[in-house]
Design a protein around this motif. Structure first.
Motif, PDB file in Angstrom:
ATOM      1  N   VAL A  81       0.050  -0.987  -4.748  1.00 25.24           N
ATOM      2  CA  VAL A  81      -0.510   0.666  -4.562  1.00 25.24           C
ATOM      3  C   VAL A  81      -1.719  -0.123  -3.912  1.00 25.24           C
ATOM      4  N   TYR A  98       2.458   2.804  -3.109  1.00 23.47           N
ATOM      5  CA  TYR A  98       1.475   3.866  -4.272  1.00 23.47           C
ATOM      6  C   TYR A  98       0.052   4.158  -4.794  1.00 23.47           C
ATOM      7  N   ASP A  99       0.604   5.662  -4.850  1.00 18.07           N
ATOM      8  CA  ASP A  99      -0.903   6.245  -5.633  1.00 18.07           C
ATOM      9  C   ASP A  99      -0.273   5.674  -6.933  1.00 18.07           C
ATOM     10  N   GLY A 100       0.106   5.548  -7.215  1.00 18.72           N
ATOM     11  CA  GLY A 100      -0.767   4.879  -8.836  1.00 18.72           C
ATOM     12  C   GLY A 100       0.299   4.377  -9.313  1.00 18.72           C
ATOM     13  N   LEU A 101       0.276   3.216 -10.261  1.00 18.67           N
ATOM     14  CA  LEU A 101       1.378   2.535 -10.798  1.00 18.67           C
ATOM     15  C   LEU A 101       0.851   2.046 -12.075  1.00 18.67           C
ATOM     16  N   ASP A 113       0.372  -1.358   0.084  1.00 17.73           N
ATOM     17  CA  ASP A 113       0.108  -0.253  -0.331  1.00 17.73           C
ATOM     18  C   ASP A 113       0.713   1.305  -0.103  1.00 17.73           C
ATOM     19  N   ILE A 144      -4.242   1.812 -10.917  1.00 20.25           N
ATOM     20  CA  ILE A 144      -3.508   0.661 -11.479  1.00 20.25           C
ATOM     21  C   ILE A 144      -3.380   0.942 -13.747  1.00 20.25           C
ATOM     22  N   GLY A 197      -5.772   2.995  -4.957  1.00 20.18           N
ATOM     23  CA  GLY A 197      -4.299   3.809  -6.113  1.00 20.18           C
ATOM     24  C   GLY A 197      -5.265   3.468  -7.757  1.00 20.18           C
ATOM     25  N   TRP A 211       1.419  -5.933  -7.817  1.00 21.64           N
ATOM     26  CA  TRP A 211       0.992  -4.784  -8.206  1.00 21.64           C
ATOM     27  C   TRP A 211       0.265  -3.743  -7.389  1.00 21.64           C
TER      28      TRP A 211
END
Ligand code: SAM
Length: 176
Positions: free
Chosen positions: A112, A86-89, A84, A118, A116, A108
């Motif tokens: 995230v 990243y806000d985005g990938l 948990d 992807i 968030g 992934w």
């Protein structure tokens, strides 16, 4: 004399038709790193970069636009990244023959944050032709994660990429 665009096309043809082993894949991108740069500048500042090719990360480091640069071959194994975080990938051109497979989706989703986003961009050609992705296999693997409430499909579309030479597919999921 070949143009850089036709050279890039030839190299991509090589990596997608000849290179199959992870070590060969990394070696290929290590050798290409100095001149391979199709990244767009979107204005985001808090970005980490991940790639299996250290040379590619070295080139990225010199541009001084990313924080952490993480060198790892991504598959179904746990990456040394906290859950948990990243806000985005965004993955562009990672789903190519011999590159990433759907076994990475759990990782992934893990790294995230819930809510968030992807984004996965790949050539439509690989969805149609590359056996592990084709016959809706890759999309079915994504749908499986939707059914098990891991993520939700926000958008699926196509656009012309690679200087209009390739039809690209884009999948945008929200992590649940
Ligand atoms: C076609 S290039 C795309 C590079 C970049 N995203 C862009 O669009 O300009 C594919 C990249 O994925 C990396 N790669 C391939 N398989 C990988 C894997 N399983 N794990 C991590 N990186 C991988 C390669 O080293 C290479 O840099």
């Amino acid at each position: 004399m070949m143009t850089s665009q036709s050279q890039a096309k030839e190299k991509l043809h090589h990596v997608t038709s000849v290179v199959t082993e992870p070590e060969d894949n990394v070696k290929f991108y290590d050798e290409w790193a100095e001149t391979f740069d199709e990244l767009s500048k979107l204005g985001y500042r808090n970005i980490d970069g991940l790639d299996a090719s250290q040379k590619s990360l070295d080139v990225a480091a010199r541009k001084d636009i990313m924080n952490e640069l993480i060198c790892v071959w991504v598959d179904d194994k746990t990456i040394k990244i906290a859950s948990d975080c990243y806000d985005g990938l965004i993955c562009v051109g990672g789903f190519v023959p011999g590159h990433l497979h759907s076994d990475c989706f759990d990782e992934w989703i893990r790294i995230v944050k819930p809510g968030g986003v992807i984004v996965n961009v790949l050539r439509q050609q690989w969805l149609d032709e590359y056996e592990p992705y084709a016959n809706n296999q890759l999309e079915d693997d994504m749908k499986q994660k939707e059914r098990s409430m891991k993520w939700e499909l926000i958008q699926r579309g196509n656009f012309d990429g690679g200087d209009q030479q390739w039809k690209m597919a884009v999948f945008i999921h929200k992590v649940l």
